[in-house]
Scaffold this motif. Structure first.
Motif, PDB file in Angstrom:
ATOM      1  N   LEU A  49      36.025  30.070  36.187  1.00  0.00           N
ATOM      2  CA  LEU A  49      36.771  30.548  37.336  1.00  0.00           C
ATOM      3  C   LEU A  49      37.794  29.500  37.727  1.00  0.00           C
ATOM      4  N   VAL A  50      38.963  29.937  38.181  1.00  0.00           N
ATOM      5  CA  VAL A  50      40.013  29.017  38.611  1.00  0.00           C
ATOM      6  C   VAL A  50      39.859  28.773  40.110  1.00  0.00           C
ATOM      7  N   THR A  51      39.766  27.516  40.495  1.00  0.00           N
ATOM      8  CA  THR A  51      39.743  27.176  41.914  1.00  0.00           C
ATOM      9  C   THR A  51      41.192  27.105  42.385  1.00  0.00           C
ATOM     10  N   THR A  52      41.631  28.146  43.090  1.00  0.00           N
ATOM     11  CA  THR A  52      43.030  28.240  43.492  1.00  0.00           C
ATOM     12  C   THR A  52      43.298  27.586  44.843  1.00  0.00           C
ATOM     13  N   ASP A  53      42.252  27.349  45.623  1.00  0.00           N
ATOM     14  CA  ASP A  53      42.432  26.667  46.906  1.00  0.00           C
ATOM     15  C   ASP A  53      41.070  26.215  47.421  1.00  0.00           C
ATOM     16  N   VAL A  54      41.036  25.037  48.026  1.00  0.00           N
ATOM     17  CA  VAL A  54      39.849  24.559  48.731  1.00  0.00           C
ATOM     18  C   VAL A  54      40.300  24.070  50.095  1.00  0.00           C
TER      19      VAL A  54
ATOM     20  N   ASP B 157      38.127  44.311  43.376  1.00  0.00           N
ATOM     21  CA  ASP B 157      39.395  43.595  43.453  1.00  0.00           C
ATOM     22  C   ASP B 157      39.248  42.287  44.229  1.00  0.00           C
ATOM     23  N   ARG B 158      38.339  42.297  45.185  1.00  0.00           N
ATOM     24  CA  ARG B 158      38.123  41.122  46.030  1.00  0.00           C
ATOM     25  C   ARG B 158      36.629  40.964  46.291  1.00  0.00           C
ATOM     26  N   ILE B 159      36.206  39.703  46.376  1.00  0.00           N
ATOM     27  CA  ILE B 159      34.830  39.383  46.767  1.00  0.00           C
ATOM     28  C   ILE B 159      34.890  38.357  47.890  1.00  0.00           C
ATOM     29  N   VAL B 160      34.149  38.611  48.944  1.00  0.00           N
ATOM     30  CA  VAL B 160      34.064  37.661  50.047  1.00  0.00           C
ATOM     31  C   VAL B 160      32.598  37.362  50.322  1.00  0.00           C
ATOM     32  N   SER B 161      32.312  36.130  50.658  1.00  0.00           N
ATOM     33  CA  SER B 161      30.946  35.734  51.004  1.00  0.00           C
ATOM     34  C   SER B 161      31.030  34.660  52.073  1.00  0.00           C
TER      35      SER B 161
ATOM     36  N   ARG C 131      28.498  33.197  37.850  1.00  0.00           N
ATOM     37  CA  ARG C 131      28.634  34.107  36.710  1.00  0.00           C
ATOM     38  C   ARG C 131      28.722  35.548  37.200  1.00  0.00           C
ATOM     39  N   SER C 132      27.907  35.887  38.207  1.00  0.00           N
ATOM     40  CA  SER C 132      27.959  37.238  38.781  1.00  0.00           C
ATOM     41  C   SER C 132      29.332  37.506  39.389  1.00  0.00           C
ATOM     42  N   LEU C 133      29.888  36.524  40.116  1.00  0.00           N
ATOM     43  CA  LEU C 133      31.213  36.691  40.698  1.00  0.00           C
ATOM     44  C   LEU C 133      32.249  36.992  39.622  1.00  0.00           C
ATOM     45  N   ARG C 134      32.211  36.208  38.550  1.00  0.00           N
ATOM     46  CA  ARG C 134      33.224  36.401  37.501  1.00  0.00           C
ATOM     47  C   ARG C 134      33.088  37.777  36.860  1.00  0.00           C
ATOM     48  N   GLN C 135      31.856  38.215  36.628  1.00  0.00           N
ATOM     49  CA  GLN C 135      31.641  39.516  35.996  1.00  0.00           C
ATOM     50  C   GLN C 135      32.049  40.673  36.911  1.00  0.00           C
ATOM     51  N   LEU C 136      31.933  40.481  38.223  1.00  0.00           N
ATOM     52  CA  LEU C 136      32.223  41.544  39.176  1.00  0.00           C
ATOM     53  C   LEU C 136      33.706  41.624  39.549  1.00  0.00           C
ATOM     54  N   LEU C 137      34.449  40.535  39.363  1.00  0.00           N
ATOM     55  CA  LEU C 137      35.871  40.519  39.693  1.00  0.00           C
ATOM     56  C   LEU C 137      36.699  41.209  38.612  1.00  0.00           C
ATOM     57  N   THR C 138      37.729  41.949  39.031  1.00  0.00           N
ATOM     58  CA  THR C 138      38.711  42.457  38.076  1.00  0.00           C
ATOM     59  C   THR C 138      39.493  41.271  37.504  1.00  0.00           C
ATOM     60  N   PRO C 139      40.204  41.445  36.395  1.00  0.00           N
ATOM     61  CA  PRO C 139      40.962  40.320  35.815  1.00  0.00           C
ATOM     62  C   PRO C 139      41.942  39.681  36.796  1.00  0.00           C
TER      63      PRO C 139
ATOM     64  N   GLN D  51      38.643  29.345  47.409  1.00  0.00           N
ATOM     65  CA  GLN D  51      39.350  30.536  46.935  1.00  0.00           C
ATOM     66  C   GLN D  51      39.336  30.486  45.412  1.00  0.00           C
ATOM     67  N   LEU D  52      38.835  31.543  44.777  1.00  0.00           N
ATOM     68  CA  LEU D  52      38.618  31.547  43.340  1.00  0.00           C
ATOM     69  C   LEU D  52      39.289  32.763  42.716  1.00  0.00           C
ATOM     70  N   ALA D  53      39.663  32.636  41.474  1.00  0.00           N
ATOM     71  CA  ALA D  53      40.261  33.747  40.737  1.00  0.00           C
ATOM     72  C   ALA D  53      39.937  33.598  39.255  1.00  0.00           C
ATOM     73  N   ARG D  54      40.065  34.685  38.510  1.00  0.00           N
ATOM     74  CA  ARG D  54      39.947  34.622  37.055  1.00  0.00           C
ATOM     75  C   ARG D  54      41.278  34.226  36.421  1.00  0.00           C
TER      76      ARG D  54
END
Length: 410
Positions: A318-323, A242-246, A263-271, A382-385
């Motif tokens: 990936l959508v950049t929702t905040d920087v 549900d969440r990924i932090v690094s 690409r790994s982040l996108r594949q590992l994140l839920t929609p 901050q990124l999201a699908r």
């Protein structure tokens, strides 16, 4: 010949402040106006240093300071590095050094080629040093990344706590969420998310020392059922989160692997998933890593420009929702670390030797001053699908934090 080229190099470079150089021959020469920067005197004790400094200033100066072949009057390393960085940032490289700098940038993909096996060796070089060393300068939670000084005068411990909770708010953590912590360090971030936010955390690291300590801390805190830490590479993780932090790991990915990483982040994140990537960055175009840092501190490491990071993010849909850009927070963090290290220098010397202590002091101080006088900052992406996965304004980040501050003041 090299003495003349060295002289031309310093004539070009040192315009602010004053640098007085005593060569091995005994000849002394001063450079600079004496205004706008510190005044520092150095002595070179090796006839090869003028040539080496012209060809690779970072490497030559760093190694010479470590070895005692370059000494500074009063051991004023802060003044010397401040003088150098202020002038480098203002003047840039002289024309006869620019081809060497272009070559460094051109070859950076080779230096940053980090398949899993090489990544493990790079991580071991730095993070598998004696655990006692890190106890000498980090906070009790062993946060080895930029702290967040949300209020003036905060202690290192308080500012590191503030950093973790600021990130947690950006992640919009809810109890039971599955969280992947890429580059989990000694477990502090993951344990905070499990303990304070009810998350189910999987942390990953390539450091055997960090892996062992993180799991031990989870057991001691009674959180082993909600926080587990694996010794594995991000490229070998599967499942959905549900969440990924690094935090402080992206600097070790390497430019050739940016596409793979996101690409790994996108594949590992839920929609509906959200990720938060916290990394040192440069507020200038892409460049290269100091060869001294590569050799002695972070092999395979690189501080990314925002442009090259966002390009890789965009390619993975990936959508950049905040920087968010943090300025000077890392300078203050490093200042705390350096002060603690110097207070414990005898213990550090007992662990290693004088040369190591000079190297570590040079690393911490040069890093601090790069944030103060050059172009290094910290980026939080901050990124999201799905663009609807996070609120439309930043208000949610500060409501709870502001309320807590007011209550504490009352």
């Amino acid at each position: 010949m090299w003495v003349q080229v060295f002289d031309a190099f310093l004539e070009h470079l040192i315009r602010q402040g004053r640098l007085t150089v005593t060569l091995p021959s005994g000849r002394t020469q001063s450079y600079g106006s004496g205004e706008g920067a510190p005044e520092v005197a150095i002595t070179l004790h090796d006839d090869t240093l003028p040539r080496k400094i012209v060809l690779s200033p970072d490497m030559a100066v760093g190694e010479a300071y470590m070895d005692g072949r370059l000494t500074i009057a009063g051991d004023d390393l802060r003044g010397f590095l401040s003088l150098a960085l202020i002038n480098i940032h203002a003047q840039g490289q002289p024309w006869f050094r620019r081809p060497l700098e272009y070559l460094r940038v051109a070859l950076r993909h080779l230096k940053q080629f980090n398949p899993a096996s090489r990544s493990r060796a790079n991580v071991a070089h730095h993070y598998d040093l004696s655990g006692e060393l890190y106890d000498l300068f980090l906070d009790a939670d062993r946060q080895y990344s930029c702290a967040y000084f949300s209020n003036p005068g905060m202690t290192l411990e308080a500012s590191q706590e503030a950093k973790k909770h600021h990130i947690a708010r950006k992640l919009l953590i809810e109890p039971g969420m599955r969280v992947l912590d890429i580059g989990c360090g000694w477990g502090g971030m993951g344990l905070t998310l499990a303990r304070d936010y009810g998350a189910e955390v999987t942390g990953i690291t390539l450091s055997t020392e960090q892996h062992a300590m993180a799991n031990r801390r989870a057991e001691e805190a009674g959180l082993a059922q909600r926080a587990k830490f694996l010794l594995t590479d991000y490229r070998d993780i599967s499942g959905e989160f549900d969440r990924i932090v690094s935090v402080g790991m992206f600097e070790h990915v390497g430019v050739p692997h940016y596409e793979t990483y996101f690409r790994s982040l996108r594949q590992l994140l839920t929609p509906e998933g959200v990720a938060l990537i916290h990394t040192i960055g440069r507020s200038e175009p892409p460049g290269s890593t100091s060869p001294w840092i590569t050799k002695y501190i972070f092999p395979g490491g690189y501080v990314p420009a925002m442009s090259e990071t966002l390009r890789a993010i965009e390619h993975q849909k990936l959508v950049t929702t905040d920087v968010e850009v943090w300025r000077l927070h890392y300078a203050e963090t490093l200042s705390h670390w350096l002060s603690r290290f110097e207070d414990n220098i005898d213990r550090a010397r007992a662990l290693y030797d004088d040369r190591f202590c000079r190297m570590w002091r040079y690393y911490l101080l040069a890093s601090e001053l790069t944030f103060r006088h050059a172009t290094q900052v910290v980026f939080q992406f901050q990124l999201a699908r799905d663009q609807r996965s996070v609120p439309l304004t930043r208000d949610y980040l500060y409501r709870e934090a502001g309320l807590s501050t007011r209550r504490a003041a009352e």
